[in-house]
Design a protein around this motif. Structure first.
Motif, PDB file in Angstrom:
ATOM      1  N   GLY A 196      43.456  50.181  35.566  1.00  0.00           N
ATOM      2  CA  GLY A 196      42.267  49.335  34.565  1.00  0.00           C
ATOM      3  C   GLY A 196      42.892  47.692  34.494  1.00  0.00           C
ATOM      4  N   ARG A 205      42.587  44.325  32.449  1.00  0.00           N
ATOM      5  CA  ARG A 205      41.976  43.941  31.341  1.00  0.00           C
ATOM      6  C   ARG A 205      42.436  42.443  31.194  1.00  0.00           C
ATOM      7  N   ASN A 206      41.776  41.449  30.324  1.00  0.00           N
ATOM      8  CA  ASN A 206      42.080  40.276  30.143  1.00  0.00           C
ATOM      9  C   ASN A 206      43.250  40.383  28.880  1.00  0.00           C
ATOM     10  N   SER A 207      44.570  40.597  29.543  1.00  0.00           N
ATOM     11  CA  SER A 207      45.690  40.779  28.812  1.00  0.00           C
ATOM     12  C   SER A 207      46.910  40.487  29.569  1.00  0.00           C
ATOM     13  N   THR A 241      50.772  44.574  30.952  1.00  0.00           N
ATOM     14  CA  THR A 241      50.587  45.775  31.716  1.00  0.00           C
ATOM     15  C   THR A 241      51.603  46.914  31.472  1.00  0.00           C
ATOM     16  N   THR A 269      42.320  50.098  25.058  1.00  0.00           N
ATOM     17  CA  THR A 269      41.238  49.385  25.722  1.00  0.00           C
ATOM     18  C   THR A 269      41.657  47.849  25.695  1.00  0.00           C
ATOM     19  N   GLU A 270      42.872  47.377  25.414  1.00  0.00           N
ATOM     20  CA  GLU A 270      43.212  46.111  25.486  1.00  0.00           C
ATOM     21  C   GLU A 270      43.887  45.503  26.706  1.00  0.00           C
ATOM     22  N   HIS A 271      44.903  46.443  27.144  1.00  0.00           N
ATOM     23  CA  HIS A 271      45.934  45.795  27.941  1.00  0.00           C
ATOM     24  C   HIS A 271      45.497  46.628  29.638  1.00  0.00           C
ATOM     25  N   SER A 272      46.347  46.059  30.571  1.00  0.00           N
ATOM     26  CA  SER A 272      45.833  46.708  31.778  1.00  0.00           C
ATOM     27  C   SER A 272      46.967  47.728  32.109  1.00  0.00           C
TER      28      SER A 272
END
Length: 205
Positions: free
Chosen positions: A26, A28-30, A33, A56-59
């Motif tokens: 996934g 994400r805009n973070s 990773t 749900t926040e990080h790749s």
């Protein structure tokens, strides 16, 4: 022991996707990773650590062994791991944490990678919480300091590799099977991940 497959293409030709192996990721805009290139049945528990850490926040990225047995045949060492989705996800990250496992009946974590400051912060947090760990010496075979190690190919050219012993990973789950691990994570698992997150909170700009 040498890997059975020199790279992902050799592995792909000899195995069936979603039967012998699986890939999950996934973006994400973070800047952070988390990943496990030896997930599923290869180094049990590493996938769950990466996915839970990312939330749900990080790749995140996981390459997972799904075979009924002999999942270690799917191990591709970190300096040769070249599955395209994994390279794409990891190369976009700024702060990288790679979860691995090594064989030991003693609870312990060996901390490697080229991100020296983050390694020390994670070590301090783990020790403060009662976990046993050490920073792996430069001459170790699992020190994770090779520039072409996947943990060091992100935007900052450095990351942290956490090699977690069999005993410590076993202690993270009520039932340590692929089907039940994520459903039976316990406080020891959650507290371990919290240590890693506290270190990142102190470090990430």
């Amino acid at each position: 022991m040498a890997d059975l497959y020199a790279n992902f293409e050799a592995l792909r030709k000899a195995n069936v996707y979603q039967t012998d192996y699986n890939i999950r990721f996934g973006m994400r805009n973070s800047k952070i990773t988390f990943f496990a290139i030896h997930g599923g049945g290869i180094e049990a528990g590493s996938s769950e650590l990466a996915i839970y850490s990312a939330g749900t926040e990080h790749s995140y990225y996981c390459f997972e062994g799904f075979k009924a047995s002999n999942n270690t045949d799917l191990h591709i060492t970190s300096t040769n791991f070249d599955e395209p989705n994994g390279l794409a996800v990891v190369s976009q990250g700024h702060y990288l944490v790679s979860y691995h496992g090594y064989s030991s009946s003693t609870k312990n974590t060996k901390i490697g990678g080229l991100d020296l400051a983050l390694k020390k912060l994670i070590q301090n947090e783990l020790i403060a919480a009662g976990y046993t760990c050490e920073i792996e010496p430069d001459d170790s075979s699992i020190t994770g300091q090779e520039p072409d190690n996947i943990v060091n190919i992100g935007r900052r050219g450095m990351g942290v590799q956490l090699e977690i012993s069999t005993a410590q990973r076993n202690a993270f789950f009520g039932t340590n099977t692929r089907a039940q691990r994520m459903a039976t994570i316990n406080d020891e698992f959650k507290n371990y991940v919290a240590c890693v997150m506290r270190a990142l909170d102190k470090y990430v700009q």
